[in-house]
Design an enzyme around this catalytic site. Structure first.
Site, PDB file in Angstrom:
ATOM      1  N   LEU A   1     -25.219 -13.856  10.321  1.00 44.19           N
ATOM      2  CA  LEU A   1     -26.144 -12.783   9.933  1.00 44.19           C
ATOM      3  C   LEU A   1     -26.324 -11.755  11.042  1.00 44.19           C
ATOM      4  O   LEU A   1     -27.011 -10.750  10.850  1.00 44.19           O
ATOM      5  CB  LEU A   1     -27.490 -13.374   9.506  1.00 44.19           C
ATOM      6  CG  LEU A   1     -27.432 -14.298   8.278  1.00 44.19           C
ATOM      7  CD1 LEU A   1     -28.817 -14.809   7.905  1.00 44.19           C
ATOM      8  CD2 LEU A   1     -26.794 -13.602   7.076  1.00 44.19           C
ATOM      9  N   ARG A   2     -25.741 -12.021  12.210  1.00 44.80           N
ATOM     10  CA  ARG A   2     -25.604 -11.039  13.314  1.00 44.80           C
ATOM     11  C   ARG A   2     -26.902 -10.637  13.994  1.00 44.80           C
ATOM     12  O   ARG A   2     -26.862  -9.834  14.917  1.00 44.80           O
ATOM     13  CB  ARG A   2     -24.877  -9.779  12.832  1.00 44.80           C
ATOM     14  CG  ARG A   2     -23.515 -10.025  12.236  1.00 44.80           C
ATOM     15  CD  ARG A   2     -22.566 -10.636  13.241  1.00 44.80           C
ATOM     16  NE  ARG A   2     -21.196 -10.692  12.752  1.00 44.80           N
ATOM     17  CZ  ARG A   2     -20.363 -11.691  13.007  1.00 44.80           C
ATOM     18  NH1 ARG A   2     -20.728 -12.721  13.742  1.00 44.80           N
ATOM     19  NH2 ARG A   2     -19.135 -11.661  12.543  1.00 44.80           N
TER      20      ARG A   2
ATOM     21  N   ASP B   1     -19.863 -22.625  16.598  1.00 51.25           N
ATOM     22  CA  ASP B   1     -18.909 -21.902  15.738  1.00 51.25           C
ATOM     23  C   ASP B   1     -18.540 -20.530  16.292  1.00 51.25           C
ATOM     24  O   ASP B   1     -19.363 -19.795  16.825  1.00 51.25           O
ATOM     25  CB  ASP B   1     -19.467 -21.724  14.329  1.00 51.25           C
ATOM     26  CG  ASP B   1     -18.476 -20.977  13.463  1.00 51.25           C
ATOM     27  OD1 ASP B   1     -17.365 -21.487  13.297  1.00 51.25           O
ATOM     28  OD2 ASP B   1     -18.795 -19.860  13.016  1.00 51.25           O
TER      29      ASP B   1
ATOM     30  N   ASP C   1     -18.361 -18.612   5.445  1.00 56.93           N
ATOM     31  CA  ASP C   1     -18.046 -18.033   6.768  1.00 56.93           C
ATOM     32  C   ASP C   1     -18.156 -16.505   6.695  1.00 56.93           C
ATOM     33  O   ASP C   1     -17.344 -15.780   7.267  1.00 56.93           O
ATOM     34  CB  ASP C   1     -16.666 -18.467   7.263  1.00 56.93           C
ATOM     35  CG  ASP C   1     -16.475 -18.173   8.754  1.00 56.93           C
ATOM     36  OD1 ASP C   1     -17.429 -17.683   9.408  1.00 56.93           O
ATOM     37  OD2 ASP C   1     -15.365 -18.421   9.258  1.00 56.93           O
TER      38      ASP C   1
ATOM     39  N   PRO D   1     -12.124 -11.171  14.412  1.00 54.88           N
ATOM     40  CA  PRO D   1     -11.827 -11.911  13.189  1.00 54.88           C
ATOM     41  C   PRO D   1     -13.068 -12.021  12.303  1.00 54.88           C
ATOM     42  O   PRO D   1     -14.185 -12.108  12.805  1.00 54.88           O
ATOM     43  CB  PRO D   1     -11.433 -13.296  13.716  1.00 54.88           C
ATOM     44  CG  PRO D   1     -12.227 -13.450  14.984  1.00 54.88           C
ATOM     45  CD  PRO D   1     -12.385 -12.059  15.560  1.00 54.88           C
TER      46      PRO D   1
HETATM   47  O1  DOR Z   1     -13.410 -15.305  11.495  1.00 59.75           O
HETATM   48  C1  DOR Z   1     -14.377 -15.720  12.107  1.00 59.75           C
HETATM   49  N1  DOR Z   1     -15.386 -14.911  12.451  1.00 59.75           N
HETATM   50  N2  DOR Z   1     -14.399 -17.013  12.474  1.00 59.75           N
HETATM   51  C2  DOR Z   1     -15.355 -17.501  13.303  1.00 59.75           C
HETATM   52  O2  DOR Z   1     -15.323 -18.686  13.597  1.00 59.75           O
HETATM   53  C3  DOR Z   1     -16.391 -16.610  13.841  1.00 59.75           C
HETATM   54  C4  DOR Z   1     -16.597 -15.438  12.959  1.00 59.75           C
HETATM   55  C5  DOR Z   1     -17.429 -14.344  13.590  1.00 59.75           C
HETATM   56  O3  DOR Z   1     -18.490 -14.641  14.147  1.00 59.75           O
HETATM   57  O4  DOR Z   1     -17.037 -13.182  13.487  1.00 59.75           O
END
Ligand code: DOR
Length: 374
Positions: A62-63, A151, A304, A322
């Site tokens: 959720l940043r 994570d 995710d 990513p």
């Molecule tokens: O693709 C991903 N983005 N995998 C992760 O484990 C972290 C996540 C992110 O926080 O952007």
């Protein structure tokens, strides 16, 4: 306020039936075929529709705090509600990290303030997710944290992870592992395979995930503590988890909508929209993950959901972060890819993987994923 939902297909962990559901001030007060509307009821005709418990997402980013330009707890909650989720577990790779009671409480309160779904913060396993020093598990557990994870990164040090599992088993909390041996994935932008060789890009081999899955299965065997495996993406990981469960180990696992629907060939576009960690894999991996969901080896579908500002996703593959979105589309993707001719997973089993099974893993099944009953 009273609501009567009529003629729905009611599906929950007790099975399927048809009938009406009456809700008074947010609580189910009557269910059954004969429940009728009363004066002032708002009647929702659910003919041809499914009525089921809300979904629980074990894995969202959720940043907030720290990267509010990409998402906030309010905007993320809105996406969750649109996707049918009533609860989400917020990953701790925020800034500051969710490694203290103060930050965890902040996230929970922001969730309450948004008021659209329940937001359950996960705690990090290590301080600042630095992989070196464990967080105060007992204090965080006391504050209601049930899942712990670094994570974004896996915990690389086996000794530290052994200690984490040992503490977890005493406290009744669950360690959720992002399985990635980082010495094998340095600089990687996509799955290591024929497509990656063809493109000449640095690859993220399946073995980097499977080695850590294997290590943590053995740590679970040693310590007796439960483990949850995040976003499994390879056929080998599914086999390892299937065998570990057959041995009776307390292991659960999740898979994402993108790992049951999209292959690494999308990276031939060089678009960073398809860059995600773990990476999109091959059709064989997708088939194995789908079969893992169908036979219960993989317990839950978790998105995710990992938003980034759009500019950053326009960068070259090696520089772009990513992550993919998932909250609003998870159910549609799951139905489209798990109810296919050769698999034909039952709808109730898809709902189980999105509602009551993840609720149990998150330790929130007293409030979420519950049967439709008074
Ligand atoms: O693709 C991903 N983005 N995998 C992760 O484990 C972290 C996540 C992110 O926080 O952007």
């Amino acid at each position: 306020m009273n609501i009567l939902i009529t003629n729905g297909r009611l599906i929950d962990q007790t099975g399927e039936r048809s009938g009406n559901v009456r809700i008074s001030d947010g609580t189910i007060t009557e269910t059954g075929p004969d429940v009728e509307a009363r004066d002032g009821d708002e009647v929702i005709d659910a003919t041809g529709l499914v009525v089921c418990p809300g979904f629980v997402d074990l894995h969202v980013h959720l940043r907030e705090p720290g990267k509010e330009e990409a998402e906030t707890i309010e905007t993320g909650s809105r996406g969750a509600a649109l996707g049918g989720f009533t609860a989400v577990v917020a990953m701790p790779n925020t800034d500051p990290t969710q490694d203290s009671v103060g930050v965890v409480e902040f996230v929970r309160q922001q969730g309450e303030r948004a008021g659209l779904c329940d937001v359950y913060p996960a705690g990090s396993i290590t301080i600042g997710r630095n992989g070196e020093q464990l967080t105060p598990f007992a204090e965080l557990a006391e504050a209601g944290v049930r899942l712990f994870t670094d994570d974004g990164n896996g915990v690389q040090d086996p000794q530290l992870m052994r200690r984490a599992y040992e503490y977890a088993s005493d406290l009744g909390v669950t360690m959720a592992q992002h399985c990635e041996v980082e010495s094998l994935t340095a600089g990687a932008v996509m799955h290591e395979g024929s497509c990656c060789s063809h493109l000449g890009l640095p690859g993220w081999p399946s073995i980097a995930e499977e080695l850590m899955v294997h290590r943590d299965i053995e740590l679970v065997r040693l310590t007796g503590a439960p483990a949850h495996f995040l976003h499994l993406s390879t056929a080998g990981s599914v086999d390892l988890v299937r065998a570990a469960k057959a041995d009776g180990l307390p292991i659960t696992a999740e898979a994402t909508p993108h790992h049951i629907s999209l292959t690494d060939e999308l990276l031939t576009s060089y678009s960073a929209l398809y860059k995600v960690n773990p990476p999109l894999r091959t059709m064989d991996d997708i088939d194995a993950v789908r079969r893992g969901l169908a036979d219960g080896t993989i317990d839950a579908i978790a998105t995710d959901h990992a938003p980034h500002v759009s500019d950053s996703k326009e960068l070259p593959l090696d520089q772009a972060p990513p992550g993919m979105l998932g909250l609003e589309t998870a159910l549609g993707v799951a139905i489209a890819h798990l109810q296919t001719a050769h698999l034909d997973m039952e709808l109730i089993d898809i709902l189980a993987a999105m509602s009551w099974k993840p609720a149990a893993i998150a330790g929130i099944d007293d409030r979420h994923g519950r049967p439709i009953a008074t």
